[in-house]
Design an enzyme around this catalytic site. Sequence first.
Site, mmCIF file in Angstrom:
data_model
loop_
_atom_site.group_PDB
_atom_site.id
_atom_site.type_symbol
_atom_site.label_atom_id
_atom_site.label_comp_id
_atom_site.label_asym_id
_atom_site.label_seq_id
_atom_site.Cartn_x
_atom_site.Cartn_y
_atom_site.Cartn_z
ATOM 1 N N MET A 46 0.855 -1.186 0.000
ATOM 2 C CA MET A 46 0.000 0.000 0.000
ATOM 3 C C MET A 46 0.889 1.234 0.000
ATOM 4 O O MET A 46 1.721 1.402 0.908
ATOM 5 C CB MET A 46 -0.929 0.006 1.223
ATOM 6 C CG MET A 46 -2.025 -1.049 1.169
ATOM 7 S SD MET A 46 -3.076 -1.040 2.651
ATOM 8 C CE MET A 46 -2.044 -1.998 3.783
ATOM 9 N N ALA A 47 0.730 2.055 -1.026
ATOM 10 C CA ALA A 47 1.550 3.261 -1.149
ATOM 11 C C ALA A 47 1.337 4.170 0.057
ATOM 12 O O ALA A 47 0.204 4.416 0.479
ATOM 13 C CB ALA A 47 1.200 4.000 -2.436
ATOM 14 N N GLN A 99 7.999 -5.181 -4.568
ATOM 15 C CA GLN A 99 7.103 -5.039 -5.718
ATOM 16 C C GLN A 99 7.595 -3.939 -6.653
ATOM 17 O O GLN A 99 7.775 -2.793 -6.238
ATOM 18 C CB GLN A 99 5.672 -4.714 -5.288
ATOM 19 C CG GLN A 99 4.720 -4.733 -6.479
ATOM 20 C CD GLN A 99 3.296 -4.377 -6.126
ATOM 21 O OE1 GLN A 99 2.965 -3.195 -6.021
ATOM 22 N NE2 GLN A 99 2.451 -5.379 -5.962
ATOM 23 N N CYS A 131 -2.156 -1.912 -10.416
ATOM 24 C CA CYS A 131 -2.397 -0.596 -9.824
ATOM 25 C C CYS A 131 -3.256 0.254 -10.766
ATOM 26 O O CYS A 131 -2.896 0.460 -11.928
ATOM 27 C CB CYS A 131 -1.085 0.119 -9.541
ATOM 28 S SG CYS A 131 -1.325 1.779 -8.832
ATOM 29 N N LYS A 173 0.984 -9.273 -9.453
ATOM 30 C CA LYS A 173 -0.257 -8.803 -8.846
ATOM 31 C C LYS A 173 -1.192 -8.326 -9.947
ATOM 32 O O LYS A 173 -0.818 -7.491 -10.767
ATOM 33 C CB LYS A 173 0.027 -7.668 -7.868
ATOM 34 C CG LYS A 173 -1.193 -7.011 -7.250
ATOM 35 C CD LYS A 173 -1.861 -7.903 -6.223
ATOM 36 C CE LYS A 173 -3.095 -7.247 -5.620
ATOM 37 N NZ LYS A 173 -2.790 -6.061 -4.806
#
Length: 347
Positions: A46-47, A99, A131, A173
């Site tokens: 999670m950014a 990632q 994303c 992902k």
Amino acid sequence: MVADEIRADARRRCSEETAFATGSPLAVPFRIGETEVPNRVGLAPMAGVTCGAYRRHLKAHGVGLVTTEMVSAYGLLYRNVRTGEYLDFSPEERPLAVQLFGDTPEVMAKAAEIVLSRAMVPDILDINMGCPVRKVVKTGAGAALLEDPRRAVSLAAAVVGVAAQAGVPVTAKLRSGPRPGERVAVDLAPRLEEVGIEGLGLHPRAASEHYRGKADHGVTAAVVEAVSIPVMVSGDINSVDVGLAVVRSTGAAAVMLARGVLGDPWLVGALLSGRSGPRPSLAEVIEELCRLLTLVAEEKGRRRAASWIRKFLSWYLRPAGVDTTLIEQLRAIDDVEALDGALRALV
């Protein structure tokens, strides 16, 4: 080597016995390539959230696999200092995945070489193909790869080729597809497996939906059916009942917690035990927040830590009954020691 294998087998049997006793299939270890993950509850990237301090915070609650924030392949190639900091991690965070996101096979392969040339090599490399954020998609990375499966497969093959030389498995992902009703992931997943991807993360929403609507775990079941590698699933997993139901109905190998764990690290232990516990008291919540604040201050410094943790205050304190006005006053505090004192004064 034989002794190591015996110990690993003993750990697996112990975890399997625990899972049998608790009724939670998530307490059992599994493998991604040659990397053993001690249980089936992971922390999704999670950014702005999954920095080293937060990863260690969740590891203390039992998370089996953690992932860094997304790391820009171009940032690594251009030697951006902040991008390089995303690669830092400590031994207690293992197993850990880095990632990467990028748009071409060549750039991603070079970025993988940089990651794997460092003194601390991650246990897994993960490729972001899901994303939906515009600034990522407009570069041709993230969910934009779902619009071009051929490029996605070539990119995966390039990263696998580099990682294989270091013995590091590669995962990817995915989202279900670019738009609602499109099931690109179901067709793409086996093609990724063919070029050497050894695990998949799946958030079964369309990229265009971002986080709206409901995750479609029918897509999850179809992806699991299409491949023989582990599929780790995220999307609306915010309780023990939901997490166990998703795994049992889809055959997914593991769950990857994201928004569901924000403000509720206790969800990890509940999933591993298979039992929901009572809501923590305000005193427990405050103690947990202060522990996280200390970890972040050690990593980022006092002022950066006070700023970084602001978003967490609502996530932790509102469910504990703290008034919104008071939370806003806490968010205005820009010093760690002052914030720690103000938090502890709530109980």
